[in-house]
Design a protein around this motif. Structure first.
Motif, PDB file in Angstrom:
ATOM      1  N   ARG A 108      58.896   5.519  56.682  1.00 30.18           N
ATOM      2  CA  ARG A 108      57.557   5.035  56.335  1.00 30.18           C
ATOM      3  C   ARG A 108      57.571   4.360  54.968  1.00 30.18           C
ATOM      4  O   ARG A 108      56.948   3.310  54.772  1.00 30.18           O
ATOM      5  N   GLU A 109      58.295   4.955  54.016  1.00 30.83           N
ATOM      6  CA  GLU A 109      58.384   4.373  52.669  1.00 30.83           C
ATOM      7  C   GLU A 109      59.076   3.015  52.704  1.00 30.83           C
ATOM      8  O   GLU A 109      58.692   2.094  51.965  1.00 30.83           O
TER       9      GLU A 109
ATOM     10  N   LEU B  94      70.501   9.826  52.836  1.00 26.80           N
ATOM     11  CA  LEU B  94      69.687   9.671  54.033  1.00 26.80           C
ATOM     12  C   LEU B  94      68.938   8.334  54.018  1.00 26.80           C
ATOM     13  O   LEU B  94      68.718   7.723  55.069  1.00 26.80           O
ATOM     14  N   GLU B  95      68.588   7.877  52.818  1.00 28.70           N
ATOM     15  CA  GLU B  95      67.902   6.591  52.698  1.00 28.70           C
ATOM     16  C   GLU B  95      68.752   5.459  53.294  1.00 28.70           C
ATOM     17  O   GLU B  95      68.226   4.541  53.932  1.00 28.70           O
ATOM     18  N   GLU B  96      70.063   5.529  53.082  1.00 26.94           N
ATOM     19  CA  GLU B  96      70.954   4.488  53.586  1.00 26.94           C
ATOM     20  C   GLU B  96      71.014   4.510  55.113  1.00 26.94           C
ATOM     21  O   GLU B  96      70.946   3.460  55.771  1.00 26.94           O
ATOM     22  N   THR B  97      71.135   5.694  55.675  1.00 27.36           N
ATOM     23  CA  THR B  97      71.185   5.816  57.135  1.00 27.36           C
ATOM     24  C   THR B  97      69.880   5.348  57.765  1.00 27.36           C
ATOM     25  O   THR B  97      69.882   4.597  58.751  1.00 27.36           O
ATOM     26  N   VAL B  98      68.772   5.777  57.199  1.00 29.16           N
ATOM     27  CA  VAL B  98      67.456   5.375  57.717  1.00 29.16           C
ATOM     28  C   VAL B  98      67.309   3.859  57.674  1.00 29.16           C
ATOM     29  O   VAL B  98      66.830   3.231  58.632  1.00 29.16           O
ATOM     30  N   GLY B  99      67.736   3.253  56.585  1.00 26.84           N
ATOM     31  CA  GLY B  99      67.636   1.800  56.454  1.00 26.84           C
ATOM     32  C   GLY B  99      68.479   1.069  57.483  1.00 26.84           C
ATOM     33  O   GLY B  99      68.058   0.051  58.049  1.00 26.84           O
TER      34      GLY B  99
ATOM     35  N   SER C   1      77.204   5.902  57.275  1.00 25.09           N
ATOM     36  CA  SER C   1      76.945   4.878  56.262  1.00 25.09           C
ATOM     37  C   SER C   1      76.392   3.651  56.962  1.00 25.09           C
ATOM     38  O   SER C   1      76.558   3.468  58.178  1.00 25.09           O
ATOM     39  N   ALA C   2      75.732   2.779  56.226  1.00 24.33           N
ATOM     40  CA  ALA C   2      75.195   1.561  56.828  1.00 24.33           C
ATOM     41  C   ALA C   2      76.306   0.754  57.490  1.00 24.33           C
ATOM     42  O   ALA C   2      76.146   0.240  58.608  1.00 24.33           O
TER      43      ALA C   2
ATOM     44  N   ARG D 105      62.208  14.394  57.016  1.00 20.89           N
ATOM     45  CA  ARG D 105      62.500  13.684  55.771  1.00 20.89           C
ATOM     46  C   ARG D 105      62.877  12.228  56.077  1.00 20.89           C
ATOM     47  O   ARG D 105      62.417  11.297  55.396  1.00 20.89           O
ATOM     48  N   ALA D 106      63.677  12.026  57.107  1.00 18.80           N
ATOM     49  CA  ALA D 106      64.067  10.669  57.497  1.00 18.80           C
ATOM     50  C   ALA D 106      62.847   9.863  57.942  1.00 18.80           C
ATOM     51  O   ALA D 106      62.736   8.671  57.640  1.00 18.80           O
ATOM     52  N   ARG D 107      61.956  10.492  58.668  1.00 16.07           N
ATOM     53  CA  ARG D 107      60.751   9.806  59.122  1.00 16.07           C
ATOM     54  C   ARG D 107      59.870   9.409  57.925  1.00 16.07           C
ATOM     55  O   ARG D 107      59.279   8.330  57.914  1.00 16.07           O
ATOM     56  N   SER D 108      59.815  10.257  56.915  1.00 17.76           N
ATOM     57  CA  SER D 108      59.058   9.932  55.706  1.00 17.76           C
ATOM     58  C   SER D 108      59.702   8.760  54.971  1.00 17.76           C
ATOM     59  O   SER D 108      59.009   7.836  54.503  1.00 17.76           O
TER      60      SER D 108
END
Length: 312
Positions: A171-172, A134-139, A100-101, A165-168
């Motif tokens: 980028r977003e 995954l969006e939260e982890t990437v952020g 988690s973040a 997917r995380a790399r995409s």
């Protein structure tokens, strides 16, 4: 971390637990004296061998060494990981911190305090956490990179599709993306479709290497020397490696080691580096890291690679 110039990485997993501080200092000194640069650790190392039941010992030893060696921080690069440290002593995986973040930021801050540094050169997500978007982890990783707390970020023990997917998503979101992979890999391989006994280990597959090469990602391998099994009769390979292919590969390994006047370990490391992989080498004694570093001079040709491939 040059994908065209692989390096030996010093694995510090057992520092502060099975490897005493004095032993670790000697290994670290030898590593740097021999031209080594990257040190790999994790915030959870090694909770399973620590009476406290939580990690942090390895990072504390590295931090103490950095304080005792003025100027060392400018010489070495430090990689650490978040995800697996137990939040409750002796309660893993139930209490593993996750990705988690909040967990990522807290884990990194504690790592920086133990290491006594203001940033790490590479921060790994130690394993997947599918309970967190995954969006939260990437952020979270992207925010740490933007702040300069982590100069580079990577994914350990992740499926190739999750990494991409995380790399995409990165980028977003307009944030730093994972640009390094860490997976288990060595010359010998377990029986196909047979899970390894070690919890959480993910084997490097052909698709991972293909993915890395096509996207320009660095690849680090752990368990590169199979815990000494190539050279120590008292440490046989795990049962999952007991198959005809292993015997054939080891026979070729002996032949090539003899031809090149090298040790088995040095040939294995040269084989990994010939493929553009940075092998992580754990060491508890100076002579072990000296042997590994000496192997950097070894060069395997296409003919050697072909002999190993045919033996499989």
């Amino acid at each position: 971390m040059d994908t065209d110039n692989p390096q030996i990485v010093l694995g510090a997993m057992e520092f502060g637990t099975r490897v005493t501080s004095d032993q670790a200092f000697a290994v670290l000194d030898s590593f740097v004296a021999g031209g080594g640069v990257w040190i790999d650790t994790a915030n959870c190392y090694s909770f399973w061998a620590d009476p406290s039941g939580v990690g942090g010992a390895s990072e504390r030893v590295i931090g103490a060494w950095l304080r005792a060696r003025p100027g060392a921080r400018e010489t070495v690069r430090i990689a650490t990981k978040v995800r697996q440290n137990p939040l409750v002593p002796h309660s893993w995986p139930k209490s593993a911190e996750g990705l988690s973040a909040r967990a990522v930021h807290a884990g990194v801050q504690e790592s920086l305090e133990r290491l006594g540094v203001d940033h790490v050169d590479l921060l790994w997500a130690h394993a997947e956490d599918r309970t967190v978007p995954l969006e939260e982890t990437v952020g979270a990783f992207g925010e740490l990179a933007a702040k300069g707390v982590a100069l580079r970020i990577g994914a350990a023990n992740h499926a190739a599709w999750r990494v991409e997917r995380a790399r995409s998503l990165a980028r977003e979101q307009g944030v730093e993306a994972w640009t390094a992979l860490q997976l288990r890999h060595s010359l010998v391989q377990p029986r196909p479709l047979t899970p390894v006994a070690e919890a959480g280990h993910r084997m490097l597959a052909a698709e991972d290497l293909d993915h890395a090469r096509s996207e320009g990602l660095a690849v680090w391998s752990y368990s590169s020397l199979m815990w000494g099994s190539y050279v120590r009769p008292d440490k046989p390979l795990p049962e999952t490696y007991d198959h005809p292919g292993t015997a054939r590969v080891l026979a070729v390994l002996d032949d090539i080691a003899g031809e090149l006047s090298a040790t088995r370990n040095q040939v294995v490391l040269a084989w990994l580096m010939r493929q553009g992989i940075d092998p992580i080498v754990g060491a508890s004694r100076v002579e072990q890291i000296e042997e590994a570093l000496a192997g950097r001079r070894l060069r395997l040709g296409d003919e050697h690679l072909a002999r190993f491939a045919e033996a499989r």
